[in-house]
Design an enzyme around this catalytic site. Sequence first.
Site, PDB file in Angstrom:
ATOM      1  N   TYR A 147       0.873  -1.186   0.000  1.00 41.87           N
ATOM      2  CA  TYR A 147       0.000   0.000   0.000  1.00 41.87           C
ATOM      3  C   TYR A 147       0.899   1.221   0.000  1.00 41.87           C
ATOM      4  O   TYR A 147       1.800   1.343   0.837  1.00 41.87           O
ATOM      5  CB  TYR A 147      -0.885  -0.007   1.247  1.00 41.87           C
ATOM      6  CG  TYR A 147      -1.785   1.204   1.393  1.00 41.87           C
ATOM      7  CD1 TYR A 147      -1.515   2.171   2.353  1.00 41.87           C
ATOM      8  CD2 TYR A 147      -2.901   1.382   0.582  1.00 41.87           C
ATOM      9  CE1 TYR A 147      -2.336   3.286   2.507  1.00 41.87           C
ATOM     10  CE2 TYR A 147      -3.727   2.497   0.731  1.00 41.87           C
ATOM     11  CZ  TYR A 147      -3.444   3.436   1.694  1.00 41.87           C
ATOM     12  OH  TYR A 147      -4.246   4.552   1.831  1.00 41.87           O
ATOM     13  N   ASP A 242       9.359   2.528  -0.722  1.00 40.49           N
ATOM     14  CA  ASP A 242       8.339   3.206   0.085  1.00 40.49           C
ATOM     15  C   ASP A 242       8.662   2.890   1.547  1.00 40.49           C
ATOM     16  O   ASP A 242       8.301   1.830   2.055  1.00 40.49           O
ATOM     17  CB  ASP A 242       6.947   2.712  -0.314  1.00 40.49           C
ATOM     18  CG  ASP A 242       5.875   3.250   0.625  1.00 40.49           C
ATOM     19  OD1 ASP A 242       4.686   2.999   0.368  1.00 40.49           O
ATOM     20  OD2 ASP A 242       6.232   3.903   1.632  1.00 40.49           O
ATOM     21  N   LYS A 270       4.913   9.073   8.410  1.00 43.76           N
ATOM     22  CA  LYS A 270       4.798   8.555   9.774  1.00 43.76           C
ATOM     23  C   LYS A 270       5.872   9.100  10.733  1.00 43.76           C
ATOM     24  O   LYS A 270       5.799  10.253  11.160  1.00 43.76           O
ATOM     25  CB  LYS A 270       4.779   7.017   9.738  1.00 43.76           C
ATOM     26  CG  LYS A 270       3.553   6.474   8.954  1.00 43.76           C
ATOM     27  CD  LYS A 270       3.530   4.978   8.910  1.00 43.76           C
ATOM     28  CE  LYS A 270       2.499   4.441   7.957  1.00 43.76           C
ATOM     29  NZ  LYS A 270       1.128   4.543   8.461  1.00 43.76           N
TER      30      LYS A 270
HETATM   31  P1  KE4 Z   1      -0.470   8.263   4.485  1.00 43.61           P
HETATM   32  O1  KE4 Z   1      -0.977   9.004   3.242  1.00 43.61           O
HETATM   33  O2  KE4 Z   1      -1.582   7.512   5.187  1.00 43.61           O
HETATM   34  O3  KE4 Z   1       0.309   9.176   5.434  1.00 43.61           O
HETATM   35  O4  KE4 Z   1       0.583   7.176   4.012  1.00 43.61           O
HETATM   36  C1  KE4 Z   1       0.213   6.225   3.047  1.00 43.61           C
HETATM   37  C2  KE4 Z   1       1.134   5.028   3.171  1.00 43.61           C
HETATM   38  C3  KE4 Z   1       2.140   4.874   2.245  1.00 43.61           C
HETATM   39  N1  KE4 Z   1       3.004   3.836   2.328  1.00 43.61           N
HETATM   40  C4  KE4 Z   1       2.908   2.926   3.325  1.00 43.61           C
HETATM   41  C5  KE4 Z   1       3.884   1.791   3.385  1.00 43.61           C
HETATM   42  C6  KE4 Z   1       1.883   3.040   4.306  1.00 43.61           C
HETATM   43  O5  KE4 Z   1       1.783   2.112   5.286  1.00 43.61           O
HETATM   44  C7  KE4 Z   1       0.980   4.106   4.225  1.00 43.61           C
HETATM   45  C8  KE4 Z   1      -0.158   4.279   5.212  1.00 43.61           C
HETATM   46  N2  KE4 Z   1      -0.318   3.232   6.166  1.00 43.61           N
HETATM   47  C9  KE4 Z   1      -1.642   3.057   6.698  1.00 43.61           C
HETATM   48  C10 KE4 Z   1      -1.629   1.867   7.666  1.00 43.61           C
HETATM   49  N3  KE4 Z   1      -1.261   0.673   7.036  1.00 43.61           N
HETATM   50  C11 KE4 Z   1      -2.126   4.306   7.354  1.00 43.61           C
HETATM   51  C12 KE4 Z   1      -3.374   4.148   8.196  1.00 43.61           C
HETATM   52  C13 KE4 Z   1      -4.594   4.698   7.488  1.00 43.61           C
HETATM   53  O6  KE4 Z   1      -4.753   4.485   6.256  1.00 43.61           O
HETATM   54  O7  KE4 Z   1      -5.415   5.324   8.219  1.00 43.61           O
END
Ligand code: KE4
Length: 430
Positions: A147, A242, A270
Amino acid sequence: MEISSIANSIALFNKAQQAIPGGVNSPVRAFKSVGGNPIFIKRAQGAYLYDADGNQYLDFINSWGPAILGHAHPYVTEAIQKAVTDGISFGAPTELEIQIAELIKEMVPGIDKVRMVNSGTEACMSALRLARGYTGKNKFIKLEGCYHGHADAFLVKAGSGVATLNIQSVPGIPHNTSTDTLTAPYNDIPTIEQLIADNKNEIAAIILEPVAGNMGCVPPMADYLTTLRHICTKENILLIFDEVMTGFRLAAGGAQELYGIKADIVAFGKVIGGGMPVGAYCGSSEIMNHVAPAGKVYQAGTLSGNPIAMTAGYATLSLLHNDKSIYNNINNTTQYLKMRMEGVFSQHAMPFTINSVGSMLSLHFGQQNVYNFADATQCNIPHFNAFFHYMLKHGVYLPPSAFETWFVSNAITKENIDYCAEMMVDFCRK
Ligand code: KE4
Protein backbone atom coordinates in the site's frame (compact mmCIF):
# COMPACT_ATOMS: atom_id res chain seq x y z
CA MET A 1 -8.50 -6.08 33.82
CA GLU A 2 -11.62 -5.96 31.65
CA ILE A 3 -13.15 -2.96 29.91
CA SER A 4 -16.63 -2.52 31.41
CA SER A 5 -18.20 0.15 29.22
CA ILE A 6 -17.63 1.95 25.92
CA ALA A 7 -20.96 3.75 26.01
CA ASN A 8 -19.47 7.12 25.13
CA SER A 9 -17.57 5.65 22.14
CA ILE A 10 -20.82 4.10 20.91
CA ALA A 11 -22.66 7.40 21.23
CA LEU A 12 -19.83 9.28 19.54
CA PHE A 13 -19.64 6.81 16.64
CA ASN A 14 -23.39 7.17 16.04
CA LYS A 15 -22.96 10.94 16.04
CA ALA A 16 -19.84 10.82 13.86
CA GLN A 17 -21.64 8.87 11.14
CA GLN A 18 -24.06 11.78 10.70
CA ALA A 19 -21.24 14.14 9.77
CA ILE A 20 -18.31 12.01 8.49
CA PRO A 21 -18.38 9.24 5.82
CA GLY A 22 -18.40 5.98 7.81
CA GLY A 23 -17.86 8.03 10.97
CA VAL A 24 -14.09 8.15 10.50
CA ASN A 25 -11.52 10.16 8.60
CA SER A 26 -9.62 7.08 7.51
CA PRO A 27 -11.31 3.74 6.73
CA VAL A 28 -9.04 1.43 8.75
CA ARG A 29 -10.21 3.15 11.96
CA ALA A 30 -13.83 2.02 11.50
CA PHE A 31 -13.40 -1.61 12.70
CA LYS A 32 -15.19 -2.70 9.50
CA SER A 33 -13.32 -5.98 9.17
CA VAL A 34 -13.08 -6.87 12.88
CA GLY A 35 -16.61 -5.66 13.57
CA GLY A 36 -17.81 -3.79 16.62
CA ASN A 37 -17.73 -0.13 17.58
CA PRO A 38 -14.50 1.84 17.13
CA ILE A 39 -13.01 3.25 20.29
CA PHE A 40 -12.92 7.04 20.45
CA ILE A 41 -9.68 8.25 22.00
CA LYS A 42 -9.54 11.21 24.34
CA ARG A 43 -5.80 11.32 25.06
CA ALA A 44 -2.61 9.30 24.97
CA GLN A 45 0.54 9.16 27.10
CA GLY A 46 3.58 6.90 26.76
CA ALA A 47 2.45 3.34 25.97
CA TYR A 48 -1.22 4.06 26.62
CA LEU A 49 -4.36 5.37 24.99
CA TYR A 50 -7.33 6.59 27.07
CA ASP A 51 -10.79 6.44 25.51
CA ALA A 52 -13.92 8.58 25.83
CA ASP A 53 -15.10 6.34 28.70
CA GLY A 54 -11.85 6.67 30.60
CA ASN A 55 -10.62 3.15 29.74
CA GLN A 56 -6.86 2.59 29.36
CA TYR A 57 -5.37 0.60 26.48
CA LEU A 58 -1.83 -0.59 25.81
CA ASP A 59 -1.23 0.68 22.29
CA PHE A 60 0.33 -1.43 19.52
CA ILE A 61 -0.86 0.87 16.71
CA ASN A 62 0.94 4.02 17.88
CA SER A 63 -0.82 6.15 15.27
CA TRP A 64 0.09 3.47 12.64
CA GLY A 65 3.79 4.02 13.29
CA PRO A 66 4.58 7.69 14.12
CA ALA A 67 4.55 7.33 17.94
CA ILE A 68 7.82 5.34 17.98
CA LEU A 69 8.92 7.20 21.15
CA GLY A 70 5.58 6.56 22.86
CA HIS A 71 2.74 9.07 22.95
CA ALA A 72 3.26 12.71 23.95
CA HIS A 73 7.00 12.42 24.56
CA PRO A 74 7.88 15.56 26.58
CA TYR A 75 10.84 16.49 24.36
CA VAL A 76 8.50 16.60 21.35
CA THR A 77 5.46 18.18 23.03
CA GLU A 78 7.56 20.91 24.69
CA ALA A 79 9.20 21.73 21.34
CA ILE A 80 5.76 22.03 19.70
CA GLN A 81 4.36 24.16 22.56
CA LYS A 82 7.27 26.57 22.19
CA ALA A 83 7.07 26.68 18.39
CA VAL A 84 3.37 27.56 18.19
CA THR A 85 3.99 30.80 20.11
CA ASP A 86 6.11 31.93 17.13
CA GLY A 87 3.34 31.37 14.60
CA ILE A 88 1.82 28.34 12.92
CA SER A 89 2.39 28.63 9.19
CA PHE A 90 4.19 31.14 6.98
CA GLY A 91 4.10 29.78 3.42
CA ALA A 92 7.70 30.88 3.14
CA PRO A 93 11.02 29.05 3.63
CA THR A 94 12.40 28.65 7.15
CA GLU A 95 15.80 27.64 8.57
CA LEU A 96 14.21 24.67 10.32
CA GLU A 97 13.41 23.08 6.94
CA ILE A 98 17.13 23.17 6.13
CA GLN A 99 17.98 21.71 9.53
CA ILE A 100 15.59 18.76 9.20
CA ALA A 101 16.69 18.09 5.62
CA GLU A 102 20.34 18.07 6.73
CA LEU A 103 19.48 15.77 9.67
CA ILE A 104 17.72 13.36 7.31
CA LYS A 105 20.75 13.40 5.00
CA GLU A 106 22.89 12.49 8.03
CA MET A 107 20.59 9.65 9.08
CA VAL A 108 19.73 8.13 5.70
CA PRO A 109 22.47 6.74 3.46
CA GLY A 110 22.96 8.02 -0.04
CA ILE A 111 20.48 10.89 -0.38
CA ASP A 112 21.41 14.40 -1.50
CA LYS A 113 18.06 16.22 -1.58
CA VAL A 114 14.83 16.04 0.49
CA ARG A 115 11.44 17.40 -0.53
CA MET A 116 8.89 17.67 2.28
CA VAL A 117 5.20 16.96 1.65
CA ASN A 118 2.23 16.33 3.95
CA SER A 119 1.59 12.59 3.90
CA GLY A 120 2.94 9.23 2.84
CA THR A 121 0.47 9.25 -0.03
CA GLU A 122 1.87 12.52 -1.30
CA ALA A 123 5.42 11.24 -0.91
CA CYS A 124 4.77 8.07 -2.93
CA MET A 125 2.64 9.86 -5.54
CA SER A 126 5.37 12.46 -6.04
CA ALA A 127 8.11 9.82 -6.15
CA LEU A 128 6.28 8.04 -8.97
CA ARG A 129 5.73 11.29 -10.88
CA LEU A 130 9.43 12.09 -10.50
CA ALA A 131 10.45 8.62 -11.72
CA ARG A 132 8.20 9.03 -14.77
CA GLY A 133 9.46 12.56 -15.42
CA TYR A 134 13.10 11.54 -15.01
CA THR A 135 12.94 8.40 -17.18
CA GLY A 136 10.32 9.56 -19.70
CA LYS A 137 8.53 6.22 -19.21
CA ASN A 138 5.00 5.72 -17.80
CA LYS A 139 4.55 2.13 -16.66
CA PHE A 140 5.59 1.00 -13.20
CA ILE A 141 5.48 -2.16 -11.13
CA LYS A 142 3.91 -2.37 -7.69
CA LEU A 143 3.60 -5.50 -5.60
CA GLU A 144 0.32 -7.12 -4.56
CA GLY A 145 -0.54 -6.28 -0.98
CA CYS A 146 1.73 -3.28 -0.79
CA TYR A 147 0.00 0.00 0.00
CA HIS A 148 1.50 3.29 -1.12
CA GLY A 149 -1.37 5.59 -0.11
CA HIS A 150 -4.52 6.41 -2.03
CA ALA A 151 -3.21 8.04 -5.24
CA ASP A 152 -5.13 6.59 -8.21
CA ALA A 153 -2.24 4.65 -9.74
CA PHE A 154 -1.53 2.75 -6.52
CA LEU A 155 -5.06 1.51 -5.77
CA VAL A 156 -4.49 -1.67 -7.73
CA LYS A 157 -4.22 -4.89 -5.66
CA ALA A 158 -3.37 -2.68 -2.69
CA GLY A 159 -3.02 -3.71 0.92
CA SER A 160 -4.05 -2.00 4.17
CA GLY A 161 -7.59 -0.65 4.16
CA VAL A 162 -8.23 -1.68 0.54
CA ALA A 163 -7.53 -5.31 1.50
CA THR A 164 -9.29 -4.93 4.85
CA LEU A 165 -12.46 -3.78 3.10
CA ASN A 166 -11.86 -6.32 0.29
CA ILE A 167 -12.35 -3.65 -2.38
CA GLN A 168 -11.44 -5.45 -5.62
CA SER A 169 -11.72 -2.40 -7.82
CA VAL A 170 -11.90 1.15 -6.49
CA PRO A 171 -14.65 3.18 -8.21
CA GLY A 172 -13.64 6.59 -9.53
CA ILE A 173 -10.29 5.54 -10.96
CA PRO A 174 -10.29 5.82 -14.78
CA HIS A 175 -9.29 2.50 -16.38
CA ASN A 176 -6.47 4.12 -18.34
CA THR A 177 -4.89 5.31 -15.09
CA SER A 178 -4.31 1.77 -13.90
CA THR A 179 -3.29 0.33 -17.28
CA ASP A 180 0.20 1.62 -16.55
CA THR A 181 0.19 -0.09 -13.15
CA LEU A 182 1.75 -3.55 -13.47
CA THR A 183 1.62 -5.91 -10.50
CA ALA A 184 3.55 -8.91 -9.23
CA PRO A 185 3.40 -10.96 -6.03
CA TYR A 186 5.78 -9.90 -3.23
CA ASN A 187 8.94 -12.04 -3.01
CA ASP A 188 8.50 -13.22 -6.64
CA ILE A 189 11.39 -12.33 -8.99
CA PRO A 190 10.36 -14.41 -12.06
CA THR A 191 7.09 -12.45 -12.45
CA ILE A 192 9.05 -9.17 -12.28
CA GLU A 193 11.42 -10.45 -14.97
CA GLN A 194 8.48 -11.48 -17.18
CA LEU A 195 6.79 -8.07 -16.77
CA ILE A 196 10.02 -6.34 -17.78
CA ALA A 197 10.40 -8.62 -20.82
CA ASP A 198 6.79 -7.97 -21.84
CA ASN A 199 7.12 -4.19 -21.39
CA LYS A 200 10.66 -3.64 -22.66
CA ASN A 201 11.91 -0.07 -22.10
CA GLU A 202 8.47 1.08 -20.94
CA ILE A 203 8.86 0.71 -17.17
CA ALA A 204 9.89 3.80 -15.21
CA ALA A 205 10.08 2.26 -11.74
CA ILE A 206 9.50 -0.58 -9.36
CA ILE A 207 8.00 0.67 -6.07
CA LEU A 208 7.79 -1.52 -2.98
CA GLU A 209 7.73 -1.55 0.76
CA PRO A 210 11.20 -3.03 1.53
CA VAL A 211 9.49 -4.74 4.46
CA ALA A 212 5.81 -5.02 3.63
CA GLY A 213 3.53 -3.85 6.42
CA ASN A 214 0.12 -3.64 4.74
CA MET A 215 -0.71 -7.33 4.41
CA GLY A 216 0.49 -7.91 7.91
CA CYS A 217 4.29 -7.74 8.22
CA VAL A 218 5.93 -9.61 5.32
CA PRO A 219 9.76 -9.50 5.24
CA PRO A 220 11.70 -9.70 1.97
CA MET A 221 13.08 -13.19 1.36
CA ALA A 222 16.88 -13.61 1.18
CA ASP A 223 18.42 -11.71 -1.78
CA TYR A 224 15.00 -10.39 -2.91
CA LEU A 225 15.94 -6.74 -2.45
CA THR A 226 19.47 -7.27 -3.80
CA THR A 227 18.08 -8.94 -6.92
CA LEU A 228 15.55 -6.13 -7.44
CA ARG A 229 18.36 -3.58 -7.13
CA HIS A 230 20.43 -5.47 -9.71
CA ILE A 231 17.51 -5.80 -12.14
CA CYS A 232 16.63 -2.09 -11.87
CA THR A 233 20.22 -1.03 -12.49
CA LYS A 234 20.54 -3.37 -15.48
CA GLU A 235 17.19 -2.38 -17.02
CA ASN A 236 17.41 1.40 -16.42
CA ILE A 237 14.42 1.25 -14.06
CA LEU A 238 14.31 3.37 -10.90
CA LEU A 239 13.99 1.47 -7.63
CA ILE A 240 11.62 3.31 -5.28
CA PHE A 241 11.57 2.25 -1.62
CA ASP A 242 8.34 3.21 0.08
CA GLU A 243 9.74 3.64 3.61
CA VAL A 244 6.68 5.38 5.00
CA MET A 245 6.46 2.57 7.60
CA THR A 246 10.06 1.32 7.74
CA GLY A 247 11.80 4.70 7.55
CA PHE A 248 13.48 5.81 10.78
CA ARG A 249 11.86 2.72 12.42
CA LEU A 250 13.91 -0.30 11.30
CA ALA A 251 17.06 1.78 11.83
CA ALA A 252 17.98 5.45 11.77
CA GLY A 253 18.62 4.92 8.05
CA GLY A 254 15.58 2.68 7.66
CA ALA A 255 15.52 -0.40 5.46
CA GLN A 256 18.26 0.99 3.24
CA GLU A 257 20.60 0.84 6.24
CA LEU A 258 19.24 -2.45 7.60
CA TYR A 259 19.61 -4.31 4.27
CA GLY A 260 22.47 -2.28 2.80
CA ILE A 261 20.48 -1.53 -0.37
CA LYS A 262 20.39 1.93 -1.95
CA ALA A 263 17.13 2.86 -3.65
CA ASP A 264 16.98 5.57 -6.31
CA ILE A 265 14.10 7.39 -4.63
CA VAL A 266 12.91 6.90 -1.03
CA ALA A 267 9.50 7.95 0.28
CA PHE A 268 8.96 8.68 3.97
CA GLY A 269 6.00 9.39 6.26
CA LYS A 270 4.80 8.55 9.77
CA VAL A 271 7.90 8.74 12.08
CA ILE A 272 9.40 11.61 10.03
CA GLY A 273 6.67 13.90 11.39
CA GLY A 274 6.55 12.49 14.94
CA GLY A 275 2.75 12.38 14.70
CA MET A 276 2.25 15.56 12.68
CA PRO A 277 1.27 15.38 8.96
CA VAL A 278 4.62 15.01 7.21
CA GLY A 279 5.91 13.00 4.26
CA ALA A 280 9.04 13.36 2.16
CA TYR A 281 10.67 11.98 -0.93
CA CYS A 282 14.43 11.92 -1.31
CA GLY A 283 17.16 10.91 -3.71
CA SER A 284 20.34 11.92 -5.49
CA SER A 285 20.79 15.48 -6.79
CA GLU A 286 20.85 13.97 -10.31
CA ILE A 287 17.25 12.79 -9.86
CA MET A 288 15.85 15.30 -7.33
CA ASN A 289 16.99 18.32 -9.37
CA HIS A 290 14.21 17.42 -11.80
CA VAL A 291 11.68 18.54 -9.15
CA ALA A 292 10.28 22.07 -9.57
CA PRO A 293 11.47 24.72 -9.25
CA ALA A 294 14.92 23.19 -9.89
CA GLY A 295 13.40 21.16 -12.71
CA LYS A 296 10.02 20.70 -14.36
CA VAL A 297 8.44 17.83 -12.41
CA TYR A 298 5.84 19.88 -10.62
CA GLN A 299 4.81 19.19 -7.03
CA ALA A 300 3.72 21.73 -4.43
CA GLY A 301 1.98 22.10 -1.06
CA THR A 302 0.63 25.00 0.99
CA LEU A 303 1.66 23.37 4.25
CA SER A 304 4.73 21.45 3.06
CA GLY A 305 7.54 22.11 5.57
CA ASN A 306 5.06 23.61 8.03
CA PRO A 307 7.00 24.97 11.02
CA ILE A 308 4.99 23.08 13.66
CA ALA A 309 5.14 19.79 11.76
CA MET A 310 8.86 20.30 11.14
CA THR A 311 9.35 20.99 14.85
CA ALA A 312 7.66 17.68 15.78
CA GLY A 313 9.60 15.79 13.13
CA TYR A 314 12.94 17.38 13.96
CA ALA A 315 12.52 16.68 17.69
CA THR A 316 11.56 13.05 17.00
CA LEU A 317 14.36 12.41 14.52
CA SER A 318 16.90 14.15 16.75
CA LEU A 319 16.09 11.80 19.65
CA LEU A 320 16.36 8.78 17.35
CA HIS A 321 19.61 10.06 15.84
CA ASN A 322 21.27 10.85 19.17
CA ASP A 323 20.15 7.81 21.17
CA LYS A 324 20.61 4.62 19.14
CA SER A 325 19.69 2.59 22.25
CA ILE A 326 16.07 3.34 21.33
CA TYR A 327 16.36 0.97 18.37
CA ASN A 328 17.92 -1.76 20.48
CA ASN A 329 15.17 -1.34 23.05
CA ILE A 330 12.19 -1.46 20.66
CA ASN A 331 13.74 -4.36 18.75
CA ASN A 332 14.40 -6.31 21.97
CA THR A 333 10.88 -5.62 23.23
CA THR A 334 9.48 -6.88 19.91
CA GLN A 335 11.61 -10.04 20.04
CA TYR A 336 10.41 -10.64 23.61
CA LEU A 337 6.81 -10.17 22.46
CA LYS A 338 7.36 -12.63 19.60
CA MET A 339 8.99 -15.17 21.93
CA ARG A 340 6.15 -14.93 24.48
CA MET A 341 3.50 -15.19 21.73
CA GLU A 342 5.16 -18.24 20.18
CA GLY A 343 5.20 -19.83 23.63
CA VAL A 344 1.48 -19.21 24.04
CA PHE A 345 0.21 -20.08 20.56
CA SER A 346 2.37 -23.18 20.14
CA GLN A 347 0.11 -24.68 22.85
CA HIS A 348 -2.97 -23.52 20.92
CA ALA A 349 -4.87 -25.81 18.51
CA MET A 350 -4.94 -23.16 15.78
CA PRO A 351 -1.82 -23.04 13.54
CA PHE A 352 -0.22 -19.60 13.43
CA THR A 353 2.76 -17.69 12.17
CA ILE A 354 4.36 -14.50 13.46
CA ASN A 355 6.34 -12.31 11.05
CA SER A 356 8.56 -9.57 12.44
CA VAL A 357 11.37 -7.24 11.45
CA GLY A 358 12.75 -4.78 14.00
CA SER A 359 9.76 -3.28 15.85
CA MET A 360 7.18 -4.37 13.26
CA LEU A 361 5.26 -7.60 13.89
CA SER A 362 2.12 -9.38 12.75
CA LEU A 363 0.23 -12.50 13.83
CA HIS A 364 -1.44 -14.74 11.24
CA PHE A 365 -3.75 -17.59 12.27
CA GLY A 366 -4.27 -20.66 10.10
CA GLN A 367 -1.11 -20.37 8.00
CA GLN A 368 2.34 -21.81 8.61
CA ASN A 369 4.02 -19.17 6.43
CA VAL A 370 3.03 -15.76 5.06
CA TYR A 371 5.40 -14.77 2.26
CA ASN A 372 3.01 -12.71 0.13
CA PHE A 373 -0.52 -11.29 -0.18
CA ALA A 374 -2.07 -14.58 -1.32
CA ASP A 375 -0.75 -16.27 1.84
CA ALA A 376 -2.09 -13.41 3.96
CA THR A 377 -5.58 -13.69 2.45
CA GLN A 378 -5.68 -17.45 3.29
CA CYS A 379 -5.35 -16.75 7.01
CA ASN A 380 -8.19 -17.39 9.46
CA ILE A 381 -9.58 -13.84 9.61
CA PRO A 382 -12.57 -14.68 11.90
CA HIS A 383 -10.16 -16.15 14.44
CA PHE A 384 -7.98 -13.05 14.26
CA ASN A 385 -11.08 -10.89 14.74
CA ALA A 386 -12.09 -12.85 17.85
CA PHE A 387 -8.53 -12.47 19.16
CA PHE A 388 -8.57 -8.74 18.39
CA HIS A 389 -11.75 -8.21 20.42
CA TYR A 390 -10.59 -10.38 23.32
CA MET A 391 -7.42 -8.33 23.63
CA LEU A 392 -9.30 -5.03 23.23
CA LYS A 393 -11.74 -6.07 25.95
CA HIS A 394 -8.72 -6.63 28.18
CA GLY A 395 -7.11 -3.28 27.47
CA VAL A 396 -4.75 -4.14 24.60
CA TYR A 397 -5.30 -2.14 21.41
CA LEU A 398 -4.12 -4.01 18.30
CA PRO A 399 -4.52 -2.91 14.68
CA PRO A 400 -8.19 -3.65 13.79
CA SER A 401 -7.25 -5.74 10.75
CA ALA A 402 -5.28 -8.89 9.92
CA PHE A 403 -3.78 -6.88 7.04
CA GLU A 404 -1.87 -4.50 9.26
CA THR A 405 1.33 -4.47 11.29
CA TRP A 406 1.75 -4.01 15.03
CA PHE A 407 4.16 -1.18 15.92
CA VAL A 408 6.14 -1.40 19.17
CA SER A 409 7.00 1.93 20.81
CA ASN A 410 9.89 2.78 23.11
CA ALA A 411 7.40 3.24 25.95
CA ILE A 412 6.28 -0.42 25.94
CA THR A 413 7.94 -2.50 28.66
CA LYS A 414 8.55 -6.21 29.24
CA GLU A 415 5.94 -6.04 32.02
CA ASN A 416 3.46 -4.82 29.38
CA ILE A 417 4.40 -7.79 27.21
CA ASP A 418 3.99 -10.21 30.13
CA TYR A 419 0.45 -8.88 30.68
CA CYS A 420 -0.33 -9.38 26.99
CA ALA A 421 0.95 -12.97 27.19
CA GLU A 422 -1.32 -13.68 30.16
CA MET A 423 -4.32 -12.37 28.21
CA MET A 424 -3.34 -14.47 25.18
CA VAL A 425 -3.21 -17.59 27.38
CA ASP A 426 -6.71 -16.77 28.62
CA PHE A 427 -7.88 -16.25 25.02
CA CYS A 428 -6.56 -19.67 24.02
CA ARG A 429 -8.29 -21.29 26.99
CA LYS A 430 -11.70 -19.78 26.14
P1 KE4 B 1 -0.47 8.26 4.49
O1 KE4 B 1 -0.98 9.00 3.24
O2 KE4 B 1 -1.58 7.51 5.19
O3 KE4 B 1 0.31 9.18 5.43
O4 KE4 B 1 0.58 7.18 4.01
C1 KE4 B 1 0.21 6.22 3.05
C2 KE4 B 1 1.13 5.03 3.17
C3 KE4 B 1 2.14 4.87 2.24
N1 KE4 B 1 3.00 3.84 2.33
C4 KE4 B 1 2.91 2.93 3.33
C5 KE4 B 1 3.88 1.79 3.38
C6 KE4 B 1 1.88 3.04 4.31
O5 KE4 B 1 1.78 2.11 5.29
C7 KE4 B 1 0.98 4.11 4.22
C8 KE4 B 1 -0.16 4.28 5.21
N2 KE4 B 1 -0.32 3.23 6.17
C9 KE4 B 1 -1.64 3.06 6.70
C10 KE4 B 1 -1.63 1.87 7.67
N3 KE4 B 1 -1.26 0.67 7.04
C11 KE4 B 1 -2.13 4.31 7.35
C12 KE4 B 1 -3.37 4.15 8.20
C13 KE4 B 1 -4.59 4.70 7.49
O6 KE4 B 1 -4.75 4.48 6.26
O7 KE4 B 1 -5.42 5.32 8.22
